[in-house]
Write a protein that holds these residues in place. Structure first.
Motif, mmCIF file in Angstrom:
data_model
loop_
_atom_site.group_PDB
_atom_site.id
_atom_site.type_symbol
_atom_site.label_atom_id
_atom_site.label_comp_id
_atom_site.label_asym_id
_atom_site.label_seq_id
_atom_site.Cartn_x
_atom_site.Cartn_y
_atom_site.Cartn_z
ATOM 1 N N MET A 243 40.075 36.634 44.385
ATOM 2 C CA MET A 243 40.510 37.910 44.881
ATOM 3 C C MET A 243 41.952 38.096 44.456
ATOM 4 O O MET A 243 42.762 37.197 44.630
ATOM 5 N N VAL A 244 42.261 39.243 43.939
ATOM 6 C CA VAL A 244 43.621 39.531 43.498
ATOM 7 C C VAL A 244 44.175 40.660 44.351
ATOM 8 O O VAL A 244 43.616 41.751 44.405
ATOM 9 N N ILE A 245 45.286 40.363 45.043
ATOM 10 C CA ILE A 245 45.989 41.342 45.853
ATOM 11 C C ILE A 245 47.481 41.206 45.578
ATOM 12 O O ILE A 245 47.909 40.281 44.892
ATOM 13 N N SER A 246 48.265 42.143 46.084
ATOM 14 C CA SER A 246 49.697 42.144 45.773
ATOM 15 C C SER A 246 50.398 40.897 46.294
ATOM 16 O O SER A 246 50.984 40.128 45.539
ATOM 17 N N GLU A 247 50.349 40.698 47.609
ATOM 18 C CA GLU A 247 50.936 39.510 48.224
ATOM 19 C C GLU A 247 49.788 38.567 48.545
ATOM 20 O O GLU A 247 48.755 39.003 49.039
ATOM 21 N N ILE B 110 43.780 37.664 35.278
ATOM 22 C CA ILE B 110 42.626 38.559 35.434
ATOM 23 C C ILE B 110 41.806 38.586 34.151
ATOM 24 O O ILE B 110 40.576 38.480 34.183
ATOM 25 N N GLN B 111 42.483 38.703 33.030
ATOM 26 C CA GLN B 111 41.776 38.761 31.752
ATOM 27 C C GLN B 111 41.160 37.413 31.394
ATOM 28 O O GLN B 111 40.021 37.352 30.937
ATOM 29 N N ASP B 112 41.878 36.326 31.621
ATOM 30 C CA ASP B 112 41.354 34.986 31.306
ATOM 31 C C ASP B 112 40.140 34.634 32.157
ATOM 32 O O ASP B 112 39.172 34.063 31.669
ATOM 33 N N LYS B 113 40.189 34.977 33.437
ATOM 34 C CA LYS B 113 39.109 34.615 34.360
ATOM 35 C C LYS B 113 38.041 35.707 34.484
ATOM 36 O O LYS B 113 37.093 35.556 35.239
ATOM 37 N N LYS B 114 38.257 36.805 33.764
ATOM 38 C CA LYS B 114 37.317 37.939 33.791
ATOM 39 C C LYS B 114 37.056 38.428 35.225
ATOM 40 O O LYS B 114 35.912 38.647 35.628
ATOM 41 N N ILE B 115 38.120 38.591 35.963
ATOM 42 C CA ILE B 115 38.033 39.089 37.332
ATOM 43 C C ILE B 115 37.710 40.577 37.268
ATOM 44 O O ILE B 115 38.385 41.336 36.570
ATOM 45 N N PRO B 116 36.663 41.018 37.980
ATOM 46 C CA PRO B 116 36.182 42.388 37.821
ATOM 47 C C PRO B 116 36.980 43.475 38.541
ATOM 48 O O PRO B 116 36.845 44.654 38.214
ATOM 49 N N ALA B 117 37.796 43.096 39.518
ATOM 50 C CA ALA B 117 38.475 44.105 40.313
ATOM 51 C C ALA B 117 39.667 43.502 41.045
ATOM 52 O O ALA B 117 39.759 42.288 41.200
ATOM 53 N N MET C 103 50.147 47.091 42.091
ATOM 54 C CA MET C 103 48.760 46.817 41.736
ATOM 55 C C MET C 103 48.221 47.863 40.778
ATOM 56 O O MET C 103 47.373 47.555 39.940
ATOM 57 N N GLU C 104 48.707 49.078 40.846
ATOM 58 C CA GLU C 104 48.311 50.093 39.878
ATOM 59 C C GLU C 104 48.737 49.679 38.471
ATOM 60 O O GLU C 104 47.984 49.861 37.511
ATOM 61 N N THR C 105 49.910 49.090 38.350
ATOM 62 C CA THR C 105 50.384 48.588 37.054
ATOM 63 C C THR C 105 49.499 47.448 36.574
ATOM 64 O O THR C 105 49.097 47.411 35.405
ATOM 65 N N VAL C 106 49.183 46.513 37.466
ATOM 66 C CA VAL C 106 48.299 45.399 37.115
ATOM 67 C C VAL C 106 46.937 45.932 36.682
ATOM 68 O O VAL C 106 46.401 45.547 35.643
ATOM 69 N N SER C 107 46.376 46.819 37.465
ATOM 70 C CA SER C 107 45.056 47.386 37.184
ATOM 71 C C SER C 107 45.022 48.041 35.806
ATOM 72 O O SER C 107 44.116 47.793 34.999
ATOM 73 N N ARG C 108 45.987 48.857 35.551
ATOM 74 C CA ARG C 108 46.068 49.572 34.263
ATOM 75 C C ARG C 108 46.206 48.597 33.096
ATOM 76 O O ARG C 108 45.492 48.694 32.104
ATOM 77 N N ASN C 109 47.089 47.615 33.221
ATOM 78 C CA ASN C 109 47.335 46.676 32.122
ATOM 79 C C ASN C 109 46.209 45.672 31.922
ATOM 80 O O ASN C 109 45.992 45.202 30.811
ATOM 81 N N ALA C 110 45.496 45.347 33.003
ATOM 82 C CA ALA C 110 44.392 44.388 32.897
ATOM 83 C C ALA C 110 43.067 45.072 32.565
ATOM 84 O O ALA C 110 42.096 44.409 32.211
ATOM 85 N N PHE D 251 36.015 43.255 50.057
ATOM 86 C CA PHE D 251 36.043 42.204 49.030
ATOM 87 C C PHE D 251 34.673 41.983 48.392
ATOM 88 O O PHE D 251 34.553 41.934 47.167
ATOM 89 N N VAL D 252 33.635 41.867 49.214
ATOM 90 C CA VAL D 252 32.279 41.612 48.683
ATOM 91 C C VAL D 252 31.833 42.770 47.799
ATOM 92 O O VAL D 252 31.342 42.556 46.678
ATOM 93 N N ASN D 253 31.990 43.983 48.273
ATOM 94 C CA ASN D 253 31.565 45.142 47.480
ATOM 95 C C ASN D 253 32.370 45.278 46.191
ATOM 96 O O ASN D 253 31.826 45.648 45.143
ATOM 97 N N GLY D 254 33.643 44.975 46.247
ATOM 98 C CA GLY D 254 34.490 45.093 45.064
ATOM 99 C C GLY D 254 34.228 44.035 44.008
ATOM 100 O O GLY D 254 34.453 44.264 42.831
ATOM 101 N N LEU D 255 33.748 42.868 44.439
ATOM 102 C CA LEU D 255 33.537 41.770 43.490
ATOM 103 C C LEU D 255 32.091 41.661 43.006
ATOM 104 O O LEU D 255 31.773 40.770 42.240
ATOM 105 N N LYS D 256 31.222 42.583 43.429
ATOM 106 C CA LYS D 256 29.829 42.557 42.974
ATOM 107 C C LYS D 256 29.732 42.745 41.482
ATOM 108 O O LYS D 256 30.433 43.493 40.883
#
Length: 108
Positions: free
Chosen positions: A1-5, A43-50, A62-69, A103-108
């Motif tokens: 799970m990736v979050i800001s803090e 995120i890119q190395d581990k292929k994290i979906p969200a 997180m918007e910056t992370v989301s956009r760049n990843a 978390f569960v719905n976002g990582l499906k």
């Protein structure tokens, strides 16, 4: 799970999730370019979906992370406070249930 803090570190340890934050809990540096680049690479190395945002943290990091990843922000979770009446996260137990569902719905 990736979050800001990395506020869900102990949750992840208890329930078998790896958690990553742009910064660690109570860090003196929040959202530096180096921290953001590190998380984008993970995120890119581990292929994290969200990724996820917290209700009490500036979402621009997180918007910056989301956009760049190239991944979506899949929901908002509560970290430092329960939700307002009608949010579905009005008590500690409801907040935990709400967050788990996000978390569960976002990582499906």
């Amino acid at each position: 799970m990736v979050i800001s803090e990395n506020a869900y570190k102990y949750f992840g340890d208890s329930y078998g999730f790896e958690t990553i934050g742009i910064w660690e809990l109570n860090s003196h540096e929040e959202g530096t370019p180096g921290q953001i680049a590190r998380v984008v690479d993970l995120i890119q190395d581990k292929k994290i979906p969200a990724v996820f945002v917290e209700t009490t943290v500036d979402q621009r990091y997180m918007e910056t992370v989301s956009r760049n990843a190239g991944v979506e922000i899949s929901g908002e979770v509560y970290t430092d406070a329960v939700g307002l009446e009608g949010s579905g996260a009005e008590t500690y137990i409801k907040m935990m249930e709400y967050n788990v569902n996000v978390f569960v719905n976002g990582l499906k």
